[in-house]
Design a protein around this motif. Sequence first.
Motif, PDB file in Angstrom:
ATOM      1  N   VAL A 293     -16.211-141.656 -80.329  1.00  0.00           N
ATOM      2  CA  VAL A 293     -16.165-141.425 -78.885  1.00  0.00           C
ATOM      3  C   VAL A 293     -16.775-142.602 -78.150  1.00  0.00           C
ATOM      4  N   ARG A 294     -17.921-143.071 -78.611  1.00  0.00           N
ATOM      5  CA  ARG A 294     -18.589-144.202 -77.960  1.00  0.00           C
ATOM      6  C   ARG A 294     -17.712-145.456 -78.023  1.00  0.00           C
ATOM      7  N   ARG A 295     -17.077-145.670 -79.157  1.00  0.00           N
ATOM      8  CA  ARG A 295     -16.204-146.841 -79.309  1.00  0.00           C
ATOM      9  C   ARG A 295     -15.030-146.785 -78.332  1.00  0.00           C
ATOM     10  N   LEU A 296     -14.402-145.611 -78.213  1.00  0.00           N
ATOM     11  CA  LEU A 296     -13.247-145.472 -77.327  1.00  0.00           C
ATOM     12  C   LEU A 296     -13.656-145.502 -75.858  1.00  0.00           C
ATOM     13  N   GLN A 297     -14.835-144.990 -75.547  1.00  0.00           N
ATOM     14  CA  GLN A 297     -15.327-145.096 -74.171  1.00  0.00           C
ATOM     15  C   GLN A 297     -15.377-146.554 -73.745  1.00  0.00           C
ATOM     16  N   GLU A 298     -15.923-147.387 -74.620  1.00  0.00           N
ATOM     17  CA  GLU A 298     -16.031-148.816 -74.309  1.00  0.00           C
ATOM     18  C   GLU A 298     -14.649-149.456 -74.250  1.00  0.00           C
ATOM     19  N   GLU A 299     -13.781-149.095 -75.183  1.00  0.00           N
ATOM     20  CA  GLU A 299     -12.449-149.696 -75.249  1.00  0.00           C
ATOM     21  C   GLU A 299     -11.613-149.366 -74.024  1.00  0.00           C
ATOM     22  N   TYR A 300     -11.722-148.114 -73.538  1.00  0.00           N
ATOM     23  CA  TYR A 300     -10.899-147.684 -72.416  1.00  0.00           C
ATOM     24  C   TYR A 300     -11.627-147.760 -71.075  1.00  0.00           C
ATOM     25  N   GLY A 301     -12.907-148.142 -71.109  1.00  0.00           N
ATOM     26  CA  GLY A 301     -13.668-148.234 -69.872  1.00  0.00           C
ATOM     27  C   GLY A 301     -13.886-146.885 -69.216  1.00  0.00           C
ATOM     28  N   VAL A 302     -14.213-145.875 -70.019  1.00  0.00           N
ATOM     29  CA  VAL A 302     -14.357-144.500 -69.537  1.00  0.00           C
ATOM     30  C   VAL A 302     -15.817-144.071 -69.617  1.00  0.00           C
ATOM     31  N   GLU A 303     -16.337-143.522 -68.530  1.00  0.00           N
ATOM     32  CA  GLU A 303     -17.699-143.001 -68.524  1.00  0.00           C
ATOM     33  C   GLU A 303     -17.677-141.510 -68.852  1.00  0.00           C
ATOM     34  N   MET A 304     -18.617-141.094 -69.710  1.00  0.00           N
ATOM     35  CA  MET A 304     -18.743-139.680 -70.083  1.00  0.00           C
ATOM     36  C   MET A 304     -20.208-139.304 -70.078  1.00  0.00           C
ATOM     37  N   ALA A 305     -20.500-138.120 -69.554  1.00  0.00           N
ATOM     38  CA  ALA A 305     -21.885-137.663 -69.474  1.00  0.00           C
ATOM     39  C   ALA A 305     -22.410-137.230 -70.836  1.00  0.00           C
ATOM     40  N   HIS A 306     -21.523-136.835 -71.729  1.00  0.00           N
ATOM     41  CA  HIS A 306     -21.909-136.451 -73.082  1.00  0.00           C
ATOM     42  C   HIS A 306     -20.734-136.697 -74.019  1.00  0.00           C
ATOM     43  N   GLU A 307     -21.011-136.654 -75.318  1.00  0.00           N
ATOM     44  CA  GLU A 307     -19.996-137.015 -76.315  1.00  0.00           C
ATOM     45  C   GLU A 307     -19.370-135.809 -76.983  1.00  0.00           C
ATOM     46  N   MET A 308     -20.026-134.671 -76.935  1.00  0.00           N
ATOM     47  CA  MET A 308     -19.521-133.456 -77.570  1.00  0.00           C
ATOM     48  C   MET A 308     -19.748-132.269 -76.632  1.00  0.00           C
ATOM     49  N   ALA A 309     -18.943-131.225 -76.806  1.00  0.00           N
ATOM     50  CA  ALA A 309     -19.095-130.005 -75.993  1.00  0.00           C
ATOM     51  C   ALA A 309     -18.881-128.796 -76.898  1.00  0.00           C
ATOM     52  N   THR A 310     -19.658-128.742 -77.972  1.00  0.00           N
ATOM     53  CA  THR A 310     -19.448-127.710 -78.992  1.00  0.00           C
ATOM     54  C   THR A 310     -19.800-126.308 -78.517  1.00  0.00           C
ATOM     55  N   ASP A 311     -20.573-126.199 -77.444  1.00  0.00           N
ATOM     56  CA  ASP A 311     -21.000-124.879 -76.969  1.00  0.00           C
ATOM     57  C   ASP A 311     -20.141-124.365 -75.812  1.00  0.00           C
TER      58      ASP A 311
END
Length: 222
Positions: free
Chosen positions: A85-103
């Motif tokens: 997720v972190r790699r693709l965030q950087e590759e696509y220039g996307v900001e995310m508040a968290h990397e998983m939403a398992t709950d």
Amino acid sequence: MADADTGSAPETTDRIEIYADYVCPFCYLGTRSLEQYREGRDEPLTVEWHPFDLRHGKRNPDGSIDQEGDDGKDDQYYEQARQNVRRLQEEYGVEMAHEMATDIDSFNAQVASWYVKQEYPEQWAAFDDAIYTALWQDERDIGDVDVLADLADDIDLPTDEIRDAVADEGLRTELEDLFTEAQQKGITGVPTFLSDGHVARGAVPPEHLERLVEGDGSGGRR
């Protein structure tokens, strides 16, 4: 007087299908990649969304998520997923508040989204984007009907209809049937993109989606 028929073929619009679940970070990243591809096109692209249920089999009778259930995903799996997720965030220039939403359970959101897609198709894309943004940027619980109603209100959708749709057992059963149908078609993970019989799995980059939809004339479609 009508224009004479010149015999020319009617204009066609390229089409792509996407199977996705809002709680999947790679689906969020995949939709951002898809948006980047669409922005780079000269011609319109028809997008057909299909819901998919990643929480199937982990949902208790009361609707809660069984976090202790063995789904074959251990700590090593989630750590690798976070790195991706972190790699693709950087590759696509996307900001995310968290990397998983398992709950978070997306079932209510998918029911609401399916209802909007059927009844208000011109506003569906905005609602779909609002749900992703609420979860992955604003850290809101998209399983909460109040949150979904707020999102609907922001884009001038009738909130009472959204609440009724989420509670509609017939609509919920329809979604279950769609999930089963997707599995029967061989959809085992998301995001999955399909175009003209070709398939791409995962949050693939825009240029991969371009090959999927348009081809490159040398067998490059995957």
